[in-house]
Design an enzyme around this catalytic site. Structure first.
Site, PDB file in Angstrom:
ATOM      1  N   LEU A 153      -6.222   7.001  -1.221  1.00  0.00           N
ATOM      2  CA  LEU A 153      -6.912   5.977  -0.541  1.00  0.00           C
ATOM      3  C   LEU A 153      -8.178   6.022  -0.338  1.00  0.00           C
ATOM      4  CD1 LEU A 153      -5.000   4.829   2.849  1.00  0.00           C
ATOM      5  CD2 LEU A 153      -7.488   5.289   2.666  1.00  0.00           C
TER       6      LEU A 153
ATOM      7  N   HIS B 258      -4.777  -5.726  10.718  1.00  0.00           N
ATOM      8  CA  HIS B 258      -5.638  -4.503  10.244  1.00  0.00           C
ATOM      9  C   HIS B 258      -6.933  -5.102   9.832  1.00  0.00           C
ATOM     10  CE1 HIS B 258      -6.970  -0.801   8.089  1.00  0.00           C
ATOM     11  NE2 HIS B 258      -5.776  -0.448   8.222  1.00  0.00           N
TER      12      HIS B 258
ATOM     13  N   ASP C 142       7.570  -1.456   9.904  1.00  0.00           N
ATOM     14  CA  ASP C 142       7.142  -0.456  10.463  1.00  0.00           C
ATOM     15  C   ASP C 142       6.499   0.296   9.345  1.00  0.00           C
ATOM     16  OD1 ASP C 142       7.529  -1.024  13.389  1.00  0.00           O
ATOM     17  OD2 ASP C 142       9.579  -0.649  13.127  1.00  0.00           O
TER      18      ASP C 142
ATOM     19  N   ARG D 286       0.562   1.449  -3.973  1.00  0.00           N
ATOM     20  CA  ARG D 286      -0.749   1.666  -4.533  1.00  0.00           C
ATOM     21  C   ARG D 286      -1.114   3.160  -4.418  1.00  0.00           C
ATOM     22  NH1 ARG D 286      -4.630   2.548  -6.415  1.00  0.00           N
ATOM     23  NH2 ARG D 286      -6.768   1.612  -6.815  1.00  0.00           N
ATOM     24  N   TYR D 287      -0.690   3.716  -3.116  1.00  0.00           N
ATOM     25  CA  TYR D 287      -1.231   5.185  -2.825  1.00  0.00           C
ATOM     26  C   TYR D 287      -0.103   6.012  -2.643  1.00  0.00           C
ATOM     27  CZ  TYR D 287      -5.031   2.332  -1.775  1.00  0.00           C
ATOM     28  OH  TYR D 287      -6.144   1.007  -1.792  1.00  0.00           O
TER      29      TYR D 287
ATOM     30  N   GLU E 215       0.931   2.289  11.531  1.00  0.00           N
ATOM     31  CA  GLU E 215       0.247   1.492  12.412  1.00  0.00           C
ATOM     32  C   GLU E 215       0.925   0.851  13.478  1.00  0.00           C
ATOM     33  OE1 GLU E 215      -0.219   1.632   9.176  1.00  0.00           O
ATOM     34  OE2 GLU E 215      -2.247   1.416   8.795  1.00  0.00           O
TER      35      GLU E 215
ATOM     36  N   MET F 139       0.816  -1.295  -0.005  1.00  0.00           N
ATOM     37  CA  MET F 139      -0.002  -0.131   0.017  1.00  0.00           C
ATOM     38  C   MET F 139       0.824   1.284   0.126  1.00  0.00           C
ATOM     39  SD  MET F 139      -3.172   1.030   2.588  1.00  0.00           S
ATOM     40  CE  MET F 139      -4.052  -0.390   2.077  1.00  0.00           C
TER      41      MET F 139
ATOM     42  N   GLU G  71      -0.199   4.197  15.946  1.00  0.00           N
ATOM     43  CA  GLU G  71      -1.130   3.380  16.751  1.00  0.00           C
ATOM     44  C   GLU G  71      -0.939   2.434  17.651  1.00  0.00           C
ATOM     45  OE1 GLU G  71      -5.260   0.854  15.347  1.00  0.00           O
ATOM     46  OE2 GLU G  71      -3.747   1.467  13.806  1.00  0.00           O
TER      47      GLU G  71
ATOM     48  N   LEU H 144     -10.543  -0.790  -1.169  1.00  0.00           N
ATOM     49  CA  LEU H 144      -9.948  -0.623   0.290  1.00  0.00           C
ATOM     50  C   LEU H 144     -10.991  -0.249   1.051  1.00  0.00           C
ATOM     51  CD1 LEU H 144      -7.714  -0.876   2.206  1.00  0.00           C
ATOM     52  CD2 LEU H 144      -7.175   1.607   1.655  1.00  0.00           C
TER      53      LEU H 144
END
Length: 431
Positions: free
Chosen positions: A84, A270, A347, A157-158, A350, A68, A354, A90
């Site tokens: 995103l 996730h 890493d 992807r983003y 998240e 991603m 998070e 997604l």
């Protein structure tokens, strides 16, 4: 909870294939020495142009890591969020995707920028992805000389490098454009989901069609385009399981011996919207397979649970949520908790924000609630990637049987065409 950019997640045959022993493999000691040396210098590795033979039956082989991605700087956060929230694979927002996506991303940008600033000013996922792919290719050149040289690429992807950018680089480096050649799309989501691997493959197929779809045939009957195969899932591969198990053992050793065996292992992956799960997405089963394989390797020495993080928005998501799970165990008196980011290969926000800052930081028990180190430059993991890739290259399989099967509730024609394309590459395999 903050927005998380890394999503919940080759072939079954390849993932279950017998891999070289991680303890007896002769390249392991060499790999560890090389990684130790590499960590003191830049992790970015240049990909030099290659000369491609017209038939492309043996090397060079492009190894393309799919993920991603994440913004490398705070200034890139806005564009990252825009891409995103525009992706219905997604974050499905229905018919209002084109309106709600830009609105949500714009509103969230200032908050997410602060979070990236708190972890050093950007995501380290590009650094680690480029490092992992480059080190894996070095090993592949030794253990799979018949498909060498192996050229590392990363397609996010983003965020940069986007799939479009990667594809242009492939063409510039001598793949395709009438010269053929082989490329392997290697998902870095070990557990398959239509929202993650599926979305990345749909994007890869889109740019393949745009940039190579009009190539003409060569004299030998091939059309001179890049021949793609896919490592689309590997939830129980030996290298992945062994790497996680060793990292868990290292973290458990930080607890006093009398408390060690009672520490609860909390595997955190996730989450996904329940609308995606109910459509038939295989992700929960594959995450569960990874967790079970890790616990089996650990001889089920500790109690454990699987929970999920990174829920976004008001609609129902797969649970239980990691933050809530930690809170409730602490309330019950269970304070020795080990968090394991089981669906991530490096890493990123998240883990660094998070889990470290929100879940652990706000638990009030930083001394007893701990997180296992991420895979990052772990030599056992990178060697596992190489053994997995070697098995795939030898198998002659273009993708897994599971990938060819659509979710029972799938209505996406793009998904159908993408799967049909990658499965259809089998006719060009030359086996």
């Amino acid at each position: 909870m903050a927005l998380r950019h890394s999503a919940c997640r080759l072939s079954q045959k390849a993932s279950q294939a017998t891999a070289p022993s991680l303890t007896s493999n002769p390249v392991q000691s060499l790999l560890r020495a090389r990684i130790s040396q590499s960590q003191s210098r830049s992790l970015a590795t240049a990909v030099h142009p290659v000369t491609q033979n017209s038939d492309g039956s043996k090397g060079p082989t492009a190894m393309v890591f799919l993920n991603m991605g994440g913004p490398s700087t705070v200034d890139e956060v806005g564009d990252f969020l825009s891409r995103l929230f525009a992706d219905a694979d997604l974050i499905p927002l229905g018919r209002l995707q084109g309106y709600l996506g830009p609105l949500i991303s714009k509103r969230r940008t200032p908050k997410i920028q602060k979070q990236y600033a708190a972890i050093g000013g950007g995501s380290p996922i590009r650094k680690w992805s480029e490092y992992q792919s480059a080190e894996m290719c070095k090993i592949l050149d030794k253990i799979s000389p018949e498909t060498a040289p192996h050229k590392p690429y990363v397609a996010f992807r983003y965020a940069d490098p986007l799939t479009e950018e990667m594809y242009h680089k492939l063409l510039a480096d001598g793949f395709g454009n009438g010269k053929g050649g082989r490329a392997v799309a290697f998902t870095q989501y070990p557990q398959y989901s239509c929202s993650t691997t599926g979305s990345s493959l749909n994007e890869l197929w889109k740019w393949r069609q745009r940039l190579e779809g009009k190539s003409g045939p060569l004299d030998d009957g091939r059309d001179g385009t890049i021949r793609w195969s896919v490592i689309d899932r590997w939830p129980a591969h030996t290298g992945l399981i062994e790497a996680f198990a060793r990292l868990i053992e290292e973290k458990l050793a930080e607890y006093p011996e009398e408390r060690r065996r009672k520490a609860v292992l909390l595997f955190s992956a996730h989450s996904l919207p329940m609308s995606v799960i109910n459509r038939g997405d295989p992700y929960p089963a594959e995450v569960g397979a990874t967790v079970y394989a890790v616990m089996q390797r650990l001889n089920f020495a500790n109690p454990y649970r699987l929970c999920y993080q990174s829920q976004v928005g008001p609609q129902p998501w797969l649970g239980p949520q990691t933050a809530t799970t930690v809170e409730e165990y602490i309330a019950k008196g269970q304070k020795d908790l080990v968090l394991i980011p089981i669906a991530f290969t490096s890493d990123h926000i998240e883990t660094l924000f998070e889990l470290d800052e929100e879940v652990i930081g706000e638990s009030g028990h930083r001394d007893t609630v701990k997180r296992v180190e991420s895979l990052n430059g772990n030599p056992v993991f990178i060697e596992g990637l190489a053994s997995l890739a070697k098995s795939h290259l030898e198998s002659g399989s273009m993708c897994s049987l599971q990938m060819e099967l659509r979710c029972p509730g799938c209505k996406s024609e793009r998904c159908h065409e993408s799967k049909k394309f990658f499965a259809g590459q089998q006719t060009l395999a030359g086996h």
